[in-house]
Every structure is written in structure tokens, then in C-alpha cells.
Design a protein around this motif. Sequence first.
Motif, PDB file in Angstrom:
ATOM      1  N   PHE A 144       2.837  -3.789 -17.035  1.00 32.95           N
ATOM      2  CA  PHE A 144       1.495  -3.887 -16.441  1.00 32.95           C
ATOM      3  C   PHE A 144       0.489  -3.077 -17.262  1.00 32.95           C
ATOM      4  N   LYS A 145      -0.766  -3.505 -17.221  1.00 31.10           N
ATOM      5  CA  LYS A 145      -1.841  -2.813 -17.944  1.00 31.10           C
ATOM      6  C   LYS A 145      -2.698  -1.935 -17.036  1.00 31.10           C
ATOM      7  N   THR A 146      -2.659  -2.215 -15.716  1.00 30.95           N
ATOM      8  CA  THR A 146      -3.538  -1.534 -14.761  1.00 30.95           C
ATOM      9  C   THR A 146      -2.804  -1.353 -13.437  1.00 30.95           C
ATOM     10  N   ILE A 147      -3.114  -0.263 -12.723  1.00 27.40           N
ATOM     11  CA  ILE A 147      -2.672  -0.086 -11.337  1.00 27.40           C
ATOM     12  C   ILE A 147      -3.915   0.076 -10.469  1.00 27.40           C
ATOM     13  N   LEU A 148      -4.032  -0.778  -9.455  1.00 22.74           N
ATOM     14  CA  LEU A 148      -5.093  -0.667  -8.446  1.00 22.74           C
ATOM     15  C   LEU A 148      -4.545   0.138  -7.277  1.00 22.74           C
ATOM     16  N   THR A 149      -5.175   1.256  -6.956  1.00 23.79           N
ATOM     17  CA  THR A 149      -4.627   2.128  -5.915  1.00 23.79           C
ATOM     18  C   THR A 149      -5.707   2.976  -5.255  1.00 23.79           C
ATOM     19  N   SER A 150      -5.452   3.323  -3.981  1.00 22.92           N
ATOM     20  CA  SER A 150      -6.324   4.272  -3.266  1.00 22.92           C
ATOM     21  C   SER A 150      -5.699   5.671  -3.279  1.00 22.92           C
ATOM     22  N   GLY A 151      -4.662   5.853  -4.101  1.00 18.01           N
ATOM     23  CA  GLY A 151      -3.993   7.148  -4.114  1.00 18.01           C
ATOM     24  C   GLY A 151      -3.094   7.336  -2.899  1.00 18.01           C
ATOM     25  N   GLN A 152      -2.588   6.219  -2.381  1.00 19.68           N
ATOM     26  CA  GLN A 152      -1.661   6.192  -1.234  1.00 19.68           C
ATOM     27  C   GLN A 152      -2.283   6.656   0.086  1.00 19.68           C
ATOM     28  N   GLU A 153      -3.594   6.715   0.142  1.00 20.51           N
ATOM     29  CA  GLU A 153      -4.286   7.040   1.388  1.00 20.51           C
ATOM     30  C   GLU A 153      -5.085   5.823   1.831  1.00 20.51           C
ATOM     31  N   LYS A 154      -5.717   5.938   3.017  1.00 23.25           N
ATOM     32  CA  LYS A 154      -6.413   4.746   3.518  1.00 23.25           C
ATOM     33  C   LYS A 154      -7.706   4.457   2.761  1.00 23.25           C
ATOM     34  N   ASN A 155      -8.181   5.444   2.010  1.00 22.26           N
ATOM     35  CA  ASN A 155      -9.325   5.186   1.129  1.00 22.26           C
ATOM     36  C   ASN A 155      -9.282   6.136  -0.073  1.00 22.26           C
TER      37      ASN A 155
END
Length: 223
Positions: A144-155
Motif C-alpha cells: 500500500f502507498k497510503t493509510i487513511l486513519t483517524s488514529g484509532q479514535e472516533k475522530n
Amino acid sequence: MKKDQLEIACFNLQSAIIAQENGADRVELCANMNEGGTTPDFEITEAARKELKIKLNVMIRPRGGDFVYSDAEFEQMKTEIQQFKKLNLDGFVFGILDKDGNVNKEQNSELVALAHPVPCTFHRAFDVVANVYESLESIIECGFKTILTSGQEKNVVEGIDVLAELVRKADNRITIMPGGGLRSSNIGLLKEKTNAIFYHSSAIVDPGETANGEEVKAMKSRL
């Protein structure tokens, strides 16, 4: 110096056009906002590709709910990647976990290889993985080239410390893209604290599923 980039998650063609008109760098097209996004309609994607000069990524997700897929669902994901590839897209967005909450390296690697040379983003399935930093390494290994994430929190604001640490640990091997509750009111804080270079938002501020042009513009101006 190149400005940081903004991706807008769009659930209809109108949002994609609004995103482009107001300075977004990329559109992530999906369906079913209430399910957290699923694979969009092929004809709508085709229309979006014709309308957009900016980059267009497409989500490959057969349904809402968890990220553990049956053999039939996995075959469906493979078929969709092969179909959508014909549209000259700029990226695919997906993520598969195993029943223990780990990254399913075998299935993800197979889809990344199938998508090649189109780059792939691991989506917010990352926010429910069992071990966040081990999973980072697994996702890099899958290609993969990118990870889309909220840092494992709801925002993203609540996940800001994990996001900053992910950017640090990624060390330019993969792009960490904060997304989830990202708005013009907090994008400056995220930029300051995480040093991320790509940001993701739906830019939806009114009831409904359509991006707000002024919000797109405001976010872009703060990058």
C-alpha cells in the motif's frame, strides 16, 4: 515548496465536481455514507472520471460492517478492481482484516498486485486493527502507498497523538492520511501536530451527503 494535499470523500457526482471547483487535489468516490462508504456505482464513477481533471480514487468495499470478507465477497472485490481499472483511475481504497483483527496480508497483497500499477490506500479498517504499529508494518509489506486513519479514535482530534506517532514511524515509507471528523476548524491543528502531508475529509457541513464548497476552500487554505 509543494503545499500539503487534500482529498475529499464524495458520495455523489455533485460532490466530486464541488471538490474540484474549490481546490481539492483528489476525490475518493464511494457510495453509502451511512455505511462508512462502499464501492460506488460504475456508471457514476465513469461520469466522474470524465468530469474530473484532478485525481480520482475509488473505494472497493462490498458492504458496510466489519472488514472480514467471505470468499464470495473477496472475489467480488477482485472483479470490481478489474472492472474499475478500465476507467484509468488514480487509486483504489480498501482494507481486509482477519477474524483476529489483524491485517489479512495474503488477501490485501493479492488485491494490491491486481491493482498494479494503480496505487492503493488502506482505509479506516486500520482504526479497528488489534496492534496499530505492527499493522503499519504489515500494510507497508502488502505494498500500500497510503493509510487513511483517524488514529484509532472516533475522530482525528482524539487520535492526534497516534497519528503523529504513525507519521514518525512511517518515516516516508508510506503516506499517513488523517481522516475522520477533519474540518477547517481543526485541520491547522492536525498539520501542526502530525506533520502529515495528505488530509481527508467529506467536507459535509449541512444535512445530506454533499460536500460544501466553502468548507473545501477553507480547508485547502489552511494547508
